[in-house]
Design an enzyme around this catalytic site. Structure first.
Site, PDB file in Angstrom:
ATOM      1  N   PRO A   1      32.277  56.319  73.854  1.00  0.00           N
ATOM      2  CG  PRO A   1      30.284  56.347  72.623  1.00  0.00           C
ATOM      3  CD  PRO A   1      30.820  56.419  74.024  1.00  0.00           C
ATOM      4  CG  ASN A   2      33.506  56.950  68.208  1.00  0.00           C
ATOM      5  OD1 ASN A   2      34.019  55.966  67.680  1.00  0.00           O
ATOM      6  ND2 ASN A   2      32.211  57.204  68.122  1.00  0.00           N
TER       7      ASN A   2
ATOM      8  NE  ARG B   1      34.717  61.211  66.027  1.00  0.00           N
ATOM      9  CZ  ARG B   1      33.791  61.480  66.932  1.00  0.00           C
ATOM     10  NH1 ARG B   1      34.084  61.421  68.214  1.00  0.00           N
ATOM     11  NH2 ARG B   1      32.586  61.801  66.566  1.00  0.00           N
TER      12      ARG B   1
ATOM     13  CE1 TYR C   1      34.635  65.919  69.358  1.00  0.00           C
ATOM     14  CE2 TYR C   1      35.104  65.070  67.175  1.00  0.00           C
ATOM     15  CZ  TYR C   1      34.208  65.348  68.180  1.00  0.00           C
ATOM     16  OH  TYR C   1      32.890  65.052  68.006  1.00  0.00           O
TER      17      TYR C   1
ATOM     18  CG  ASN D   1      33.812  63.394  76.457  1.00  0.00           C
ATOM     19  OD1 ASN D   1      32.762  63.148  75.880  1.00  0.00           O
ATOM     20  ND2 ASN D   1      34.802  64.063  75.897  1.00  0.00           N
TER      21      ASN D   1
ATOM     22  CB  ALA E   1      27.418  59.518  70.416  1.00  0.00           C
TER      23      ALA E   1
ATOM     24  CD  GLU F   1      26.738  66.439  79.700  1.00  0.00           C
ATOM     25  OE1 GLU F   1      26.616  66.897  78.546  1.00  0.00           O
ATOM     26  OE2 GLU F   1      25.766  66.219  80.451  1.00  0.00           O
TER      27      GLU F   1
ATOM     28  CG  HIS G   1      30.374  67.412  75.774  1.00  0.00           C
ATOM     29  ND1 HIS G   1      30.134  66.147  75.306  1.00  0.00           N
ATOM     30  CD2 HIS G   1      29.394  67.689  76.662  1.00  0.00           C
ATOM     31  CE1 HIS G   1      29.038  65.682  75.888  1.00  0.00           C
ATOM     32  NE2 HIS G   1      28.579  66.595  76.715  1.00  0.00           N
TER      33      HIS G   1
ATOM     34  NE  ARG H   1      30.435  69.005  66.793  1.00  0.00           N
ATOM     35  CZ  ARG H   1      30.849  67.774  67.056  1.00  0.00           C
ATOM     36  NH1 ARG H   1      31.203  67.442  68.282  1.00  0.00           N
ATOM     37  NH2 ARG H   1      30.912  66.872  66.105  1.00  0.00           N
TER      38      ARG H   1
END
Length: 152
Positions: A10-11, A18, A23, A74, A77, A98, A100, A107
């Site tokens: 998502p996103n 964004r 990012y 990725n 969330a 994985e 990111h 964060r």
């Protein structure tokens, strides 16, 4: 032939617009183009997907894992919330890394936990979109090694 599926949650479709301070300015299409070039040079079949839906991401993982493809994921969330994604990776015995874009450990506290990390061969975070390149470069030799093993 070695196959890698790059799966985005998502996103990630908003990458490049964004929160660019977090990012960066490169779009997901830009990431895909970079990886396509790497895949061609390496002789690797590349599948690149994005969805905002957890169940669809589970299906993508299952398809890749059952086909013996490596996964660069990725999950956005969903990394921090989805046991279903973890189970899909483990259940198909997929080789997964994985990824990111940001350093999730620098964060918010809730981003520090990943349900997928324990069933992935590695985690790469904090290198911007280069995290995808690093994961691709890491998974290809792992897949080649897996393919070279004689069947038991």
């Amino acid at each position: 032939m070695v196959a890698v599926h790059v799966l985005n949650g998502p996103n990630l479709n908003l990458l490049g617009t964004r929160e660019p301070a977090t990012y960066g300015a490169v779009t997901l299409a830009g990431v895909e183009e970079r990886l396509k070039a790497k895949a061609v040079a390496a002789g690797v079949e590349l599948t690149f997907r994005q969805t905002n839906y957890e169940g669809e991401l589970v299906s993508f993982i299952q398809q890749a894992g059952l086909a013996g493809a490596g996964i660069v994921i990725n999950a956005g969330a969903y990394t921090h919330t989805s046991v279903a994604l973890r189970d899909a990776i483990k259940g198909t015995e997929a080789l997964a890394i994985e990824v990111h874009v940001s350093n999730v450990h620098a964060r918010e506290e809730f981003r520090h936990h990943s349900y997928m990390a324990p069933v992935c061969v590695g985690v790469i975070c904090g290198f911007g979109v280069a995290s995808y390149d690093l994961a691709f470069d890491a998974i290809v030799p792992l897949l080649q090694k897996r393919l070279a093993k004689p069947a038991a």
